[in-house]
Design an enzyme around this catalytic site. Sequence first.
Site, PDB file in Angstrom:
ATOM      1  N   ILE A 134       0.850  -1.173   0.000  1.00  0.00           N
ATOM      2  CA  ILE A 134       0.000   0.000   0.000  1.00  0.00           C
ATOM      3  C   ILE A 134       0.894   1.234   0.000  1.00  0.00           C
ATOM      4  CG2 ILE A 134      -2.013  -1.079   1.081  1.00  0.00           C
ATOM      5  CD1 ILE A 134      -1.120  -0.132   3.764  1.00  0.00           C
ATOM      6  N   ASP A 135       0.325   2.359  -0.423  1.00  0.00           N
ATOM      7  CA  ASP A 135       1.099   3.595  -0.525  1.00  0.00           C
ATOM      8  C   ASP A 135       1.687   3.998   0.818  1.00  0.00           C
ATOM      9  OD1 ASP A 135       0.250   3.727  -3.161  1.00  0.00           O
ATOM     10  OD2 ASP A 135      -1.487   4.979  -2.666  1.00  0.00           O
ATOM     11  N   LYS A 136       2.723   4.790   0.756  1.00  0.00           N
ATOM     12  CA  LYS A 136       3.364   5.306   1.970  1.00  0.00           C
ATOM     13  C   LYS A 136       2.350   6.006   2.872  1.00  0.00           C
ATOM     14  CE  LYS A 136       6.671   8.824   3.504  1.00  0.00           C
ATOM     15  NZ  LYS A 136       7.558   9.928   3.075  1.00  0.00           N
ATOM     16  N   ARG A 235      -7.848   6.451  -4.620  1.00  0.00           N
ATOM     17  CA  ARG A 235      -7.545   7.879  -4.503  1.00  0.00           C
ATOM     18  C   ARG A 235      -7.960   8.643  -5.752  1.00  0.00           C
ATOM     19  NH1 ARG A 235      -1.323   7.905  -2.631  1.00  0.00           N
ATOM     20  NH2 ARG A 235      -1.716  10.152  -2.569  1.00  0.00           N
TER      21      ARG A 235
END
Length: 287
Positions: A134-136, A235
Amino acid sequence: MEYVIDSSFHEVRLDRFLRKKYENTPLTEIFKGIRTGKIKVNGKKSKENYRLKEGDIVKVLLTGGETEVKSFMKISPKDMESLKKGIVYEDEKIVIFNKEADMVMHKGSGHEYGLSELFKSYYKTDEFNFVNRIDKSTSGLVIGAKNLTVTRELAEEVREGNTEKKYYILVDGVVSKDRFTLKTYLKKEDTKVVELDSYEEGAKESISYFKVLKRGKKKTILEGRLETGRTHQLRVQLSSLGHPIVGDGKYGKAGKSMFLFSYYCEIPKYDLKIELPLPQEYKDRLD
């Protein structure tokens, strides 16, 4: 050098096994060794694409020797505390970790190490891998495999859509529909992902399912579920809908943290289901 193949390398191609064991040896030398019989499997010449079986004996007569045993990084007390605190499930095969926002999954882009490197050192094995990422700026559950056999098994389950993940999402604005589906095309362009109404070269079909959990005066808490797992999928789609995720500086308005939380993970093959509660800060920010 002689190797007895264990379960970690079962069904791994011979050339890939050798590349891992002899990282400093040119690939041309490895292929030459296979072709000339300096590398044999069970006493016989083999092909580079032969898939090893548990119990196979690989004999290697190459100059240069095996890659030196890797030394693992020293984990700081702070990082050790974060690892232990974040583990929500663990057995002999896998670990489910609750990642905090701003933790990176892998080293690179200005980071000397990430979660992957920490866990390799924690378990003292280079075979540890995360099978999803998953994204930072996204928080929540990620799935780690402790050896190569489990990595391949879990990666196939993820690829075939046999696992399920759900997200808690706080978005700007009041979402009117109780349930809705977003089916669009996403394409990477420079440092961002853009949404397209129709297909064009380089775009990928992206499908997400949403339902409203709570409505506030100016914000909404959603549950999101992915059918496809594209980069920044939730997002971008929510931003294009006019309801960007709160705190998403790339596709909405920057904030201290982004309110996207991977709270649910199900792996039927392992009879495993993990569900975390809605964080209190989501309720606090709703109104």
